[in-house]
Each structure stands twice: as structure tokens, then as C-alpha cells.
Design a protein around this motif. Structure first.
Motif, mmCIF file in Angstrom:
data_model
loop_
_atom_site.group_PDB
_atom_site.id
_atom_site.type_symbol
_atom_site.label_atom_id
_atom_site.label_comp_id
_atom_site.label_asym_id
_atom_site.label_seq_id
_atom_site.Cartn_x
_atom_site.Cartn_y
_atom_site.Cartn_z
ATOM 1 N N ALA A 251 0.816 -1.391 -0.100
ATOM 2 C CA ALA A 251 -0.075 0.094 -0.082
ATOM 3 C C ALA A 251 0.798 1.206 -0.072
ATOM 4 C CB ALA A 251 -0.842 -0.009 1.137
ATOM 5 N N ILE A 252 1.761 1.376 0.623
ATOM 6 C CA ILE A 252 2.828 2.455 0.707
ATOM 7 C C ILE A 252 3.538 2.474 -0.452
ATOM 8 C CG2 ILE A 252 4.935 3.216 1.747
ATOM 9 C CD1 ILE A 252 2.312 3.525 3.462
ATOM 10 N N SER A 253 3.664 1.505 -1.121
ATOM 11 C CA SER A 253 4.589 1.255 -2.397
ATOM 12 C C SER A 253 3.678 2.252 -3.687
ATOM 13 C CB SER A 253 4.899 -0.018 -2.986
ATOM 14 O OG SER A 253 5.855 -0.525 -2.198
ATOM 15 N N VAL A 254 2.351 1.783 -3.399
ATOM 16 C CA VAL A 254 1.445 2.410 -4.401
ATOM 17 C C VAL A 254 1.044 3.900 -4.057
ATOM 18 C CG1 VAL A 254 -1.178 2.329 -5.063
ATOM 19 C CG2 VAL A 254 0.070 0.328 -4.779
ATOM 20 N N ILE A 255 0.903 4.114 -2.791
ATOM 21 C CA ILE A 255 0.821 5.633 -2.549
ATOM 22 C C ILE A 255 2.117 6.414 -3.112
ATOM 23 C CG2 ILE A 255 0.829 7.033 -0.476
ATOM 24 C CD1 ILE A 255 -0.764 5.219 1.125
ATOM 25 N N LEU A 256 3.263 5.943 -2.758
ATOM 26 C CA LEU A 256 4.564 6.741 -3.313
ATOM 27 C C LEU A 256 4.399 6.776 -4.738
ATOM 28 C CD1 LEU A 256 7.297 5.464 -0.862
ATOM 29 C CD2 LEU A 256 6.052 7.368 -0.767
ATOM 30 N N SER A 257 3.770 6.045 -5.501
ATOM 31 C CA SER A 257 3.752 5.734 -6.934
ATOM 32 C C SER A 257 2.830 6.576 -7.596
ATOM 33 C CB SER A 257 3.808 4.447 -7.471
ATOM 34 O OG SER A 257 2.689 3.938 -7.076
ATOM 35 N N ILE A 258 1.720 6.955 -6.597
ATOM 36 C CA ILE A 258 0.637 8.104 -7.066
ATOM 37 C C ILE A 258 1.386 9.335 -7.568
ATOM 38 C CG2 ILE A 258 -1.347 9.284 -6.325
ATOM 39 C CD1 ILE A 258 -2.189 6.794 -4.859
ATOM 40 N N PHE A 259 2.249 9.864 -6.622
ATOM 41 C CA PHE A 259 2.929 10.855 -7.156
ATOM 42 C C PHE A 259 4.101 11.040 -8.039
ATOM 43 C CE2 PHE A 259 0.759 11.467 -3.126
ATOM 44 C CZ PHE A 259 0.010 12.381 -3.008
ATOM 45 N N GLY A 260 4.788 9.817 -7.863
ATOM 46 C CA GLY A 260 6.005 9.687 -8.733
ATOM 47 C C GLY A 260 6.029 9.586 -10.111
ATOM 48 N N TRP A 261 4.790 9.167 -10.799
ATOM 49 C CA TRP A 261 4.783 9.000 -12.260
ATOM 50 C C TRP A 261 4.519 10.003 -12.940
ATOM 51 C CZ3 TRP A 261 0.472 9.787 -15.446
ATOM 52 C CH2 TRP A 261 -0.641 10.089 -14.732
ATOM 53 N N THR A 262 3.951 11.416 -12.307
ATOM 54 C CA THR A 262 3.582 12.265 -13.122
ATOM 55 C C THR A 262 4.543 13.166 -13.941
ATOM 56 O OG1 THR A 262 3.754 13.827 -11.219
ATOM 57 C CG2 THR A 262 1.526 12.842 -11.592
ATOM 58 N N THR A 263 5.836 13.395 -13.410
ATOM 59 C CA THR A 263 6.802 13.876 -13.954
ATOM 60 C C THR A 263 7.196 13.204 -15.237
ATOM 61 O OG1 THR A 263 7.585 14.975 -11.880
ATOM 62 C CG2 THR A 263 9.308 14.581 -13.953
ATOM 63 N N LEU A 264 7.578 11.914 -15.115
ATOM 64 C CA LEU A 264 7.622 10.672 -16.254
ATOM 65 C C LEU A 264 6.754 10.936 -17.166
ATOM 66 C CD1 LEU A 264 9.773 8.784 -17.353
ATOM 67 C CD2 LEU A 264 8.782 7.267 -15.944
ATOM 68 N N GLY A 265 5.409 10.903 -17.026
ATOM 69 C CA GLY A 265 4.483 10.851 -17.673
ATOM 70 C C GLY A 265 4.512 11.994 -18.787
ATOM 71 N N ARG A 266 4.709 13.067 -18.227
ATOM 72 C CA ARG A 266 4.807 14.439 -18.943
ATOM 73 C C ARG A 266 6.272 14.193 -20.155
ATOM 74 N NH1 ARG A 266 2.765 20.181 -16.702
ATOM 75 N NH2 ARG A 266 0.601 19.589 -16.869
ATOM 76 N N GLU A 267 7.171 13.507 -19.355
ATOM 77 C CA GLU A 267 8.340 13.480 -20.324
ATOM 78 C C GLU A 267 8.146 12.536 -21.358
ATOM 79 O OE1 GLU A 267 11.428 12.612 -17.570
ATOM 80 O OE2 GLU A 267 11.526 14.499 -16.871
ATOM 81 N N VAL A 268 7.465 11.378 -21.157
ATOM 82 C CA VAL A 268 7.006 10.291 -22.208
ATOM 83 C C VAL A 268 6.036 10.956 -23.091
ATOM 84 C CG1 VAL A 268 5.958 8.131 -22.217
ATOM 85 C CG2 VAL A 268 7.650 8.562 -20.511
ATOM 86 N N ARG A 269 5.066 11.730 -22.876
ATOM 87 C CA ARG A 269 4.230 12.430 -23.662
ATOM 88 C C ARG A 269 4.845 13.159 -24.698
ATOM 89 N NH1 ARG A 269 2.185 17.389 -23.786
ATOM 90 N NH2 ARG A 269 0.077 17.585 -24.928
ATOM 91 N N GLY A 270 5.932 14.139 -24.202
ATOM 92 C CA GLY A 270 6.525 14.960 -25.255
ATOM 93 C C GLY A 270 7.542 14.086 -26.372
#
Length: 388
Positions: A251-270
Motif C-alpha cells: 500500500a505504501i508503494s502504491v501511495i508513493l507511486s501515485i505522485f512519482g509517475w506524473t513527471t515521467l508521464g509528461r516527459e514520455v508524452r513529449g
């Protein structure tokens, strides 16, 4: 007219070397090898990668590196200070040992005061027998890297305390070894979740565009605008108290990943916005490749080096987040042992004043995060195709 057969022969023209610095091995090397060659030029990153190797070994085999049971309590041994490791005794003999610590309660302050007894030495040996455990989870053994040499000659209460004890008399060195596994694995698992979410949603957003892109980008902006600590408080408080340690771990791993993917998501989109118009992607679509094949077999491999560099920088951020959550009592809970759980001892100012060595896990957190950041910086430079 002169006889042309008598003319001097013409010297052969030497071949022209059009590329005197051309390296054939460099030209045919795959992308990962080029990345590794560039990474080895970063001297500090290579040194940090070598320093990180024993930390990985500790995370894989904490029982082997521990010298005692991390859960065993000795209330009478509360806050024993770390002994001084010595290589040479008073007679000039060369061997690793510590002087035995003996405690006496101060009649005025009622505090236990510990002093070294130079007449009683504890000889430290390699690959000594200790408590039983299962190596890698399935090999039963009782061999440890460090232990008391000829432990049978000492009384049963004798303990090897490399880094002292906490308020319950538990061996801090052994607890630190066990905590390394949990904290590093939390960082790796959280990074994998974050990497999966970032590549998946960022790739979908950049490849399809339109309404899907609009919705995903608004979700990213919403997650980035939320204050993290209050949301951590809410999500951690929502975890059921009856959950097991393993359930809380994921559960803690999922909570941390909720905020961790946003920056990479924008970089991958670009990157996907630029790659979807490239010739090899258009050719794959014209050849009848499915959309998932185009994404997974053509577009994602084109940015693998960038993903690796981003992932290496995400691991220390995940470790710091888990440490902060556990330190505040919002993350992992005892009896789970992590660096954040160990640092909870530092919340009490009186404990820090009496036993400053309880903050040793914080030093290890700083060192590991610094090492991973330098390694990630080296990978980022090596993944840059425009950097020589």
C-alpha cells in the motif's frame, strides 16, 4: 616522337582515408553499449556504483551481515554505546576485537554508565555461527559474516554490539541491516509502479492525443497541485489497522507511486509527440503493425536510455519519501524494520541526547541517496544522445 614504353612508371596513388578517426566498433555497437561507454567516462558515477554494490549485497542478505536477532530485546541493555573496534591490543598482537562493556548505575542521576573493561576482550571472527536463518529465504544456515570468535568460551549473555543498542536493548547494527532490505525494496517497487504508470499513461497521452491527452494531462496537473504531506496523511490514515505488514508494504508503494509517475508521464508524452511522426513509426503503421506493437516495439525502445536514467533518479526520491512517512508514523509500522522506522527513535530529544548513535540510520539514508543521485546523474548524461 618519344616512345611511351620508355616513360617512367607512375607511382600508385595511396588510398584516401576519408575517416581517419572512424571507429568501427563504435559504429556497430548497440545503444546500451554506447550508453555504458559514456557512463564509464563519468569517474565519480563509476565510483558511486562500486560503493553501491555492497549495499545491494546487504539488502539481499541482511541475515548474513547481521550479528544478532534484530527483534530480541534486552531491557537491561538499553542505550549501550557502540564499542571501539580495535586491530592491535596492548601487547601488539594484530586481530579485530572490542573491549567488553560493563555498566554501572550512577547513584545520583540513576543513569546507566558504560565503560570498557580492557581486561576482557571480545575477539571478532569472520564467518562465525549465530542465530539460525534461511539464506535467500530457503537455505537453512547459521553462518554470519561477523561473530564472536569461539563464542562457547563466553557466557550466554555476551553480545557483539557493533553500533550499540536502542531503548529496548535491541542490536542497532542488525536492525540496520534488516532495514536496508525494506527501504531499498520500497524504493525499487515504488519506482517500478511509477515507471509503469508514467510510460503507460504518458505513452497513451502522446500517441493518441485528442480527448485522451486532455484528460490525462488534467489528471497529472491535479496530482501535481495537491500538497503531498496532507494527502499522505489521509491515505495512510485510510489504511485498515488490521492489515498485515506485507499489505501495508504494498500500500505504501502504491501511495508513493501515485505522485512519482506524473513527471515521467509528461516527459514520455513529449517524446511520443515527436516520435509518432518519425519515418520508422509511420513505416510501421503502414506495414500494418498494431498500435500496441508500434508503441512497445518501436517507440518505447527509442527512449529506453532516457527511461533508465529517470528511473535511477526516482529510486532515491522513493527512499526519502518512505523514510519521511515512516518517521512521521504514517508509513511502515513495527515490527517491520526500515530506515524510517529506525529513525523514529530520534523523535525523542531525550533519547538523542542520551544516545546519539540512534541517528546512524539517517547517515546511511543520506549516503545512499547521495550515491544514487550521482549514479543517476551519470546515467542521465550517458543517455543524452547529444552529449559527447
Amino acid at each position: 616522337m618519344a616512345d611511351i614504353t620508355q616513360l617512367p612508371p607512375t607511382a600508385p596513388t595511396p588510398p584516401v582515408n576519408l575517416a581517419p578517426d572512424y571507429d568501427e566498433a563504435y559504429a556497430v555497437a548497440p545503444g546500451w553499449k554506447l550508453m555504458w561507454w559514456r557512463f564509464t567516462k563519468h569517474r565519480l558515477a563509476v565510483i558511486c556504483l562500486i560503493l553501491f554494490a555492497p549495499i545491494i549485497m546487504i539488502a539481499l542478505l541482511p541475515e548474513f551481515f547481521a550479528v544478532g536477532d534484530p527483534e530480541q530485546t534486552f531491557t537491561r541493555d538499553s542505550y549501550i554505546p557502540p564499542p571501539t573496534l580495535r586491530l592491535i591490543d596492548e601487547n601488539g598482537a594484530f586481530y579485530l576485537h572490542v573491549n567488553r562493556l560493563e555498566g554501572q548505575r550512577n547513584p545520583q542521576t540513576l543513569r546507566m554508565e558504560w565503560a570498557e573493561n580492557t581486561e576482557a576482550k571480545i575477539v571478532i571472527g569472520l564467518f562465525q555461527r549465530g542465530f539460525e536463518y534461511r539464506l535467500l529465504g530457503f537455505i537453512p544456515t547459521d553462518i554470519h559474516l561477523l561473530g564472536i570468535w569461539n563464542a562457547d568460551e563466553f557466557d550466554s549473555d555476551q553480545r557483539l554490539l557493533i553500533m550499540g543498542t536502542d531503548r529496548l536493548g535491541r542490536d542497532l547494527w542488525s536492525r540496520l541491516m534488516y532495514g536496508t532490505r525494506i527501504s531499498l525494496s520500497i524504493g525499487l517497487v515504488g519506482m517500478l509502479f511509477s515507471l509503469t504508470f508514467g510510460v503507460l499513461f504518458g505513452g497513451i497521452s502522446g500517441y493518441f492525443g485528442g480527448t485522451i491527452d486532455l484528460v490525462i494531462q488534467r489528471i497529472i496537473e491535479l496530482l501535481q497541485s495537491l500538497p503531498q504531506i496532507p494527502l499522505w496523511l489521509a491515505l495512510s490514515a485510510a489504511l485498515p489497522q488490521e492489515w498485515t505488514s506485507l499489505q501495508i508494504y504494498f500500500a505504501i508503494s502504491v501511495i508513493l507511486s501515485i505522485f512519482g509517475w506524473t513527471t515521467l508521464g509528461r516527459e514520455v508524452r513529449g517524446r511520443f509527440l515527436a516520435l509518432r511522426e518519425e519515418d520508422f513509426v509511420v513505416a510501421a503503421r503502414l506495414a500494418g503493425a498494431s498500435q500496441m506493437r508500434v508503441i512497445l516495439r518501436h517507440m518505447v525502445p527509442a527512449m529506453t536510455s532516457h527511461i533508465i536514467a529517470t528511473a535511477s533518479l526516482a529510486v532515491p526520491a522513493m527512499i526519502l519519501s518512505e523514510t519521511a512517512l515512516s518517521f512521521l508514523g504514517l508509513g511502515l509500522r513495527p515490527p517491520v524494520i526500515s530506515w524510517g522506522v529506525l529513525l523514529q527513535e530520534g523523535q525523542n530529544v531525550q533519547s538523542v541526547a542520551l544516545a546519539p548513535w540512534v541517528l546512524t540510520p539517517g547517515v546511511l539514508v543520506i549516503a545512499v541517496v547521495l550515491i544514487l543521485n550521482i549514479v543517476g546523474d551519470g546515467l542521465r548524461d550517458a543517455a543524452d544522445p547529444y552529449k559527447n
